[in-house]
Design an enzyme around this catalytic site. Structure first.
Site, PDB file in Angstrom:
ATOM      1  N   ALA A   1      -0.212   0.559  14.606  1.00 46.67           N
ATOM      2  CA  ALA A   1       0.135   1.434  13.777  1.00 46.67           C
ATOM      3  C   ALA A   1       0.736   1.095  12.480  1.00 46.67           C
ATOM      4  O   ALA A   1       1.588   1.659  11.982  1.00 46.67           O
ATOM      5  CB  ALA A   1       1.400   2.073  14.498  1.00 46.67           C
ATOM      6  N   GLY A   2       0.080   0.165  11.770  1.00 47.99           N
ATOM      7  CA  GLY A   2       0.386   0.076  10.353  1.00 47.99           C
ATOM      8  C   GLY A   2      -0.437   0.643   9.374  1.00 47.99           C
ATOM      9  O   GLY A   2      -0.658   1.806   9.657  1.00 47.99           O
TER      10      GLY A   2
ATOM     11  N   ASN B   1       0.456   0.409  20.185  1.00 45.27           N
ATOM     12  CA  ASN B   1       1.382  -0.520  19.284  1.00 45.27           C
ATOM     13  C   ASN B   1       2.317  -1.222  19.894  1.00 45.27           C
ATOM     14  O   ASN B   1       3.028  -0.856  20.775  1.00 45.27           O
ATOM     15  CB  ASN B   1       1.759   0.238  18.155  1.00 45.27           C
ATOM     16  CG  ASN B   1       2.132  -0.825  16.832  1.00 45.27           C
ATOM     17  OD1 ASN B   1       1.281  -1.376  16.915  1.00 45.27           O
ATOM     18  ND2 ASN B   1       3.269  -0.510  16.302  1.00 45.27           N
ATOM     19  N   ARG B   2       2.716  -2.670  19.622  1.00 46.80           N
ATOM     20  CA  ARG B   2       3.605  -3.356  19.835  1.00 46.80           C
ATOM     21  C   ARG B   2       5.016  -2.682  20.143  1.00 46.80           C
ATOM     22  O   ARG B   2       5.589  -2.837  20.836  1.00 46.80           O
ATOM     23  CB  ARG B   2       3.469  -4.667  19.155  1.00 46.80           C
ATOM     24  CG  ARG B   2       4.556  -5.643  19.587  1.00 46.80           C
ATOM     25  CD  ARG B   2       4.341  -6.917  18.747  1.00 46.80           C
ATOM     26  NE  ARG B   2       4.535  -6.733  17.312  1.00 46.80           N
ATOM     27  CZ  ARG B   2       4.344  -7.594  16.444  1.00 46.80           C
ATOM     28  NH1 ARG B   2       4.362  -8.958  16.862  1.00 46.80           N
ATOM     29  NH2 ARG B   2       4.633  -7.533  15.066  1.00 46.80           N
TER      30      ARG B   2
ATOM     31  N   LEU C   1     -11.338  -4.038  12.899  1.00 45.88           N
ATOM     32  CA  LEU C   1     -11.018  -4.132  11.387  1.00 45.88           C
ATOM     33  C   LEU C   1     -10.812  -5.559  10.948  1.00 45.88           C
ATOM     34  O   LEU C   1     -11.007  -5.634   9.695  1.00 45.88           O
ATOM     35  CB  LEU C   1      -9.835  -3.346  10.953  1.00 45.88           C
ATOM     36  CG  LEU C   1     -10.210  -1.789  10.743  1.00 45.88           C
ATOM     37  CD1 LEU C   1     -10.984  -1.246  11.735  1.00 45.88           C
ATOM     38  CD2 LEU C   1      -8.950  -0.904  10.480  1.00 45.88           C
TER      39      LEU C   1
ATOM     40  N   TYR D   1     -11.856  -8.862   9.879  1.00 50.09           N
ATOM     41  CA  TYR D   1     -13.060  -9.219   9.092  1.00 50.09           C
ATOM     42  C   TYR D   1     -13.296 -10.856   9.166  1.00 50.09           C
ATOM     43  O   TYR D   1     -14.274 -11.678   9.099  1.00 50.09           O
ATOM     44  CB  TYR D   1     -13.578  -8.644   7.712  1.00 50.09           C
ATOM     45  CG  TYR D   1     -12.613  -9.072   6.675  1.00 50.09           C
ATOM     46  CD1 TYR D   1     -11.483  -8.263   6.453  1.00 50.09           C
ATOM     47  CD2 TYR D   1     -12.709 -10.210   6.025  1.00 50.09           C
ATOM     48  CE1 TYR D   1     -10.600  -8.453   5.605  1.00 50.09           C
ATOM     49  CE2 TYR D   1     -11.720 -10.686   4.928  1.00 50.09           C
ATOM     50  CZ  TYR D   1     -10.691  -9.590   4.637  1.00 50.09           C
ATOM     51  OH  TYR D   1      -9.878 -10.046   3.832  1.00 50.09           O
TER      52      TYR D   1
ATOM     53  N   ARG E   1       6.891   2.846  16.205  1.00 53.29           N
ATOM     54  CA  ARG E   1       5.801   2.985  15.091  1.00 53.29           C
ATOM     55  C   ARG E   1       4.717   4.127  15.399  1.00 53.29           C
ATOM     56  O   ARG E   1       4.128   4.922  14.661  1.00 53.29           O
ATOM     57  CB  ARG E   1       5.320   1.708  14.558  1.00 53.29           C
ATOM     58  CG  ARG E   1       6.728   0.852  13.602  1.00 53.29           C
ATOM     59  CD  ARG E   1       5.827  -0.221  13.075  1.00 53.29           C
ATOM     60  NE  ARG E   1       5.310   0.140  11.883  1.00 53.29           N
ATOM     61  CZ  ARG E   1       4.539  -0.872  11.017  1.00 53.29           C
ATOM     62  NH1 ARG E   1       4.128  -1.961  11.857  1.00 53.29           N
ATOM     63  NH2 ARG E   1       4.028  -0.631  10.197  1.00 53.29           N
TER      64      ARG E   1
ATOM     65  N   ASP F   1      -9.896   2.985   1.833  1.00 58.61           N
ATOM     66  CA  ASP F   1     -10.211   2.532   3.145  1.00 58.61           C
ATOM     67  C   ASP F   1     -10.981   3.522   4.131  1.00 58.61           C
ATOM     68  O   ASP F   1     -11.611   3.294   4.980  1.00 58.61           O
ATOM     69  CB  ASP F   1      -8.925   2.132   3.707  1.00 58.61           C
ATOM     70  CG  ASP F   1      -8.299   0.680   3.037  1.00 58.61           C
ATOM     71  OD1 ASP F   1      -9.129  -0.044   2.819  1.00 58.61           O
ATOM     72  OD2 ASP F   1      -7.139   0.568   3.277  1.00 58.61           O
TER      73      ASP F   1
ATOM     74  N   LYS G   1       0.878  -1.151   0.183  1.00 62.34           N
ATOM     75  CA  LYS G   1      -0.161   0.033  -0.052  1.00 62.34           C
ATOM     76  C   LYS G   1       0.599   1.348  -0.099  1.00 62.34           C
ATOM     77  O   LYS G   1       0.435   2.203  -0.450  1.00 62.34           O
ATOM     78  CB  LYS G   1      -0.834   0.015   1.080  1.00 62.34           C
ATOM     79  CG  LYS G   1      -1.999  -1.021   0.991  1.00 62.34           C
ATOM     80  CD  LYS G   1      -2.947  -0.718   2.269  1.00 62.34           C
ATOM     81  CE  LYS G   1      -4.282  -1.607   2.086  1.00 62.34           C
ATOM     82  NZ  LYS G   1      -5.241  -1.452   3.179  1.00 62.34           N
TER      83      LYS G   1
ATOM     84  N   ALA H   1      -3.612   0.131   8.140  1.00 59.17           N
ATOM     85  CA  ALA H   1      -5.005   0.494   8.361  1.00 59.17           C
ATOM     86  C   ALA H   1      -5.088   1.521   9.214  1.00 59.17           C
ATOM     87  O   ALA H   1      -5.994   2.309   9.106  1.00 59.17           O
ATOM     88  CB  ALA H   1      -5.629  -0.788   8.910  1.00 59.17           C
TER      89      ALA H   1
HETATM   90  P1  NAP Z   1       0.295  -4.097   8.728  1.00 56.10           P
HETATM   91  O1  NAP Z   1       0.502  -2.562   8.047  1.00 56.10           O
HETATM   92  O2  NAP Z   1       0.924  -5.208   8.664  1.00 56.10           O
HETATM   93  O3  NAP Z   1       0.066  -3.570  10.389  1.00 56.10           O
HETATM   94  C1  NAP Z   1       0.062  -4.635  11.045  1.00 56.10           C
HETATM   95  C2  NAP Z   1      -0.358  -4.211  12.638  1.00 56.10           C
HETATM   96  O4  NAP Z   1      -0.524  -5.253  13.616  1.00 56.10           O
HETATM   97  C3  NAP Z   1       0.969  -3.377  13.083  1.00 56.10           C
HETATM   98  O5  NAP Z   1       0.735  -2.492  14.325  1.00 56.10           O
HETATM   99  C4  NAP Z   1       1.709  -4.581  14.011  1.00 56.10           C
HETATM  100  O6  NAP Z   1       2.455  -4.127  15.180  1.00 56.10           O
HETATM  101  C5  NAP Z   1       0.600  -5.321  14.641  1.00 56.10           C
HETATM  102  N1  NAP Z   1       0.543  -6.515  15.035  1.00 56.10           N
HETATM  103  C6  NAP Z   1       0.893  -7.848  14.112  1.00 56.10           C
HETATM  104  N2  NAP Z   1       1.050  -8.834  14.708  1.00 56.10           N
HETATM  105  C7  NAP Z   1       1.048  -8.467  16.032  1.00 56.10           C
HETATM  106  C8  NAP Z   1       1.107  -9.251  17.228  1.00 56.10           C
HETATM  107  N3  NAP Z   1       1.256 -10.493  17.170  1.00 56.10           N
HETATM  108  N4  NAP Z   1       1.032  -8.520  18.430  1.00 56.10           N
HETATM  109  C9  NAP Z   1       0.698  -7.286  18.298  1.00 56.10           C
HETATM  110  N5  NAP Z   1       0.740  -6.731  17.329  1.00 56.10           N
HETATM  111  C10 NAP Z   1       0.711  -7.092  16.008  1.00 56.10           C
HETATM  112  O7  NAP Z   1      -1.412  -4.246   8.434  1.00 56.10           O
HETATM  113  P2  NAP Z   1      -2.637  -3.391   8.112  1.00 56.10           P
HETATM  114  O8  NAP Z   1      -2.837  -3.229   6.501  1.00 56.10           O
HETATM  115  O9  NAP Z   1      -2.529  -2.191   9.084  1.00 56.10           O
HETATM  116  O10 NAP Z   1      -3.786  -4.415   8.537  1.00 56.10           O
HETATM  117  C11 NAP Z   1      -3.997  -4.784   9.969  1.00 56.10           C
HETATM  118  C12 NAP Z   1      -5.247  -5.444  10.112  1.00 56.10           C
HETATM  119  O11 NAP Z   1      -6.403  -4.945   9.536  1.00 56.10           O
HETATM  120  C13 NAP Z   1      -5.289  -6.832   9.301  1.00 56.10           C
HETATM  121  O12 NAP Z   1      -5.913  -7.626   9.921  1.00 56.10           O
HETATM  122  C14 NAP Z   1      -6.162  -6.460   8.044  1.00 56.10           C
HETATM  123  O13 NAP Z   1      -6.760  -7.687   7.460  1.00 56.10           O
HETATM  124  C15 NAP Z   1      -7.096  -5.537   8.706  1.00 56.10           C
HETATM  125  N6  NAP Z   1      -7.761  -4.568   7.608  1.00 56.10           N
HETATM  126  C16 NAP Z   1      -9.095  -4.569   7.558  1.00 56.10           C
HETATM  127  C17 NAP Z   1      -9.669  -3.810   6.672  1.00 56.10           C
HETATM  128  C18 NAP Z   1     -11.066  -3.734   6.347  1.00 56.10           C
HETATM  129  O14 NAP Z   1     -11.517  -3.447   5.208  1.00 56.10           O
HETATM  130  N7  NAP Z   1     -11.902  -4.319   7.015  1.00 56.10           N
HETATM  131  C19 NAP Z   1      -8.950  -2.883   5.793  1.00 56.10           C
HETATM  132  C20 NAP Z   1      -7.583  -2.819   5.973  1.00 56.10           C
HETATM  133  C21 NAP Z   1      -6.914  -3.686   6.805  1.00 56.10           C
HETATM  134  P3  NAP Z   1       4.119  -3.765  14.787  1.00 56.10           P
HETATM  135  O15 NAP Z   1       4.027  -2.452  14.326  1.00 56.10           O
HETATM  136  O16 NAP Z   1       4.785  -3.969  16.461  1.00 56.10           O
HETATM  137  O17 NAP Z   1       4.498  -4.775  14.058  1.00 56.10           O
END
Ligand code: NAP
Length: 283
Positions: free
Chosen positions: A127-128, A150-151, A223, A225, A155, A102, A66, A130
């Site tokens: 803090a990714g 955030n973990r 978020l 789903y 970030r 989004d 993204k 989304a």
């Molecule tokens: P991303 O950029 O990879 O960010 C992942 C986030 O999750 C980071 O804050 C990461 O923390 C944290 N994380 C991952 N594994 C973890 C764990 N074991 N313990 C604690 N924190 C953890 O992903 P993203 O795009 O933001 O997406 C995040 C989620 O939102 C996903 O599940 C995605 O499917 C969902 N999402 C849903 C929609 C929707 O339309 N419903 C849209 C977008 C995303 P660190 O920074 O410490 O690595």
């Protein structure tokens, strides 16, 4: 000539976008095939060049591309610039333009749920990418305060830094411990933007907050789903809080993408039914 749309990400085994997007194209009788373009980071630039083909109407972009895709496109719409990430690319007169739907999906799901963000105290987990989109919405909808937990604390701090001038009252804290418990106890809205609880993920059975940390007056918006009922949402129900899952956001962001590609109103109900069917049949 038949046209193409699709989704670009890596890995893409569990995406349900092809199911509900194809249902929308078919419902309106549009000759477009929605394909899965699984693309590792090293092949992203080459893939984007291929997708500038005249029969491609546009495509969705998901993890991990993204942000990385932004400099590879011909231009960015205002919303993509505000968020700093692209989840939708539109092919317009030979140009690939990056956009972000989004933000629309996140807000539309909340509006349909009946929550107005104005003056709310928000706890944002993650803090990714989304979280970035969610913060862009929170900044313009007039929330009272945001805590980003955030973990990886650095970030969260980086995101908070980027909000200066757009949102006052932004704090950060680790995704554990007393500070998190305190901020959770004060929140009107808790949004999970981590991938904890996601089916097939490494933390599938984990919740970022236990039931005891969730106030019964809060709305907990996950978020994630898939599954529709995540460990966090189950904890929220045990706490007596209201809940909202990630499926409406997914469908609304996809509906907006569909409208950008086709110029036609998306058949949202058809998309919802297809997405729900895909989840219940275990896609
Ligand atoms: P991303 O950029 O990879 O960010 C992942 C986030 O999750 C980071 O804050 C990461 O923390 C944290 N994380 C991952 N594994 C973890 C764990 N074991 N313990 C604690 N924190 C953890 O992903 P993203 O795009 O933001 O997406 C995040 C989620 O939102 C996903 O599940 C995605 O499917 C969902 N999402 C849903 C929609 C929707 O339309 N419903 C849209 C977008 C995303 P660190 O920074 O410490 O690595």
């Amino acid at each position: 000539m038949s046209k193409r749309a699709g989704i670009l990400g890596f890995p893409l085994r569990h995406t349900i976008s092809p199911i509900f997007q194809q249902a929308a194209f078919d419902h309106l009788g549009l000759d477009v095939r929605y394909l899965v373009w699984e693309t590792p980071p090293a092949k992203l630039a080459a893939r984007v060049r291929e997708l500038a083909a005249p029969d491609v109407v546009g495509f969705n972009v998901t993890v991990p591309h993204k942000e990385a895709i932004c400099p590879l496109l011909d231009g960015l719409a205002d919303e993509a610039m505000r968020v700093g990430a692209v989840n939708t690319v539109v092919h317009r007169e030979g140009h690939l333009i990056g956009d972000n739907t989004d933000t629309y999906g996140f807000l539309q799901a909340l509006v349909q749920h009946g929550l107005n963000l104005r003056s709310k105290q928000v706890l944002l987990l993650g803090a990714g990418g989304a979280a970035r989109a969610v913060l862009a919405v929170l900044a313009r909808e007039g929330v009272a305060s945001v805590v980003i937990a955030n973990r990886t604390l650095a970030r969260a701090r980086e995101l908070a830094e980027g909000l200066k001038g757009r949102l006052t009252n932004v704090l950060t804290c680790p995704l554990e411990g007393e500070a998190l418990a305190l901020h959770a106890s004060r929140a009107d809205l808790i949004v999970n933007c981590t991938s904890m609880g996601m089916r097939h993920g490494s933390a599938e059975s984990e919740t970022p907050l236990a039931a005891e940390m969730i106030p019964s007056s809060a709305l907990v918006y996950d978020l994630v789903y898939n599954p529709p009922e995540t460990p966090l949402l189950r904890a929220a129900m045990r706490a007596g809080a209201s809940t909202l899952g990630g499926l409406p956001m997914l469908v609304y962001q996809g509906a907006r993408s569909f409208e950008l590609w086709t110029g036609q109103k998306a058949p949202v109900e058809v998309m919802f039914r297809a997405a729900q069917r895909a989840l219940t049949t275990g896609s």
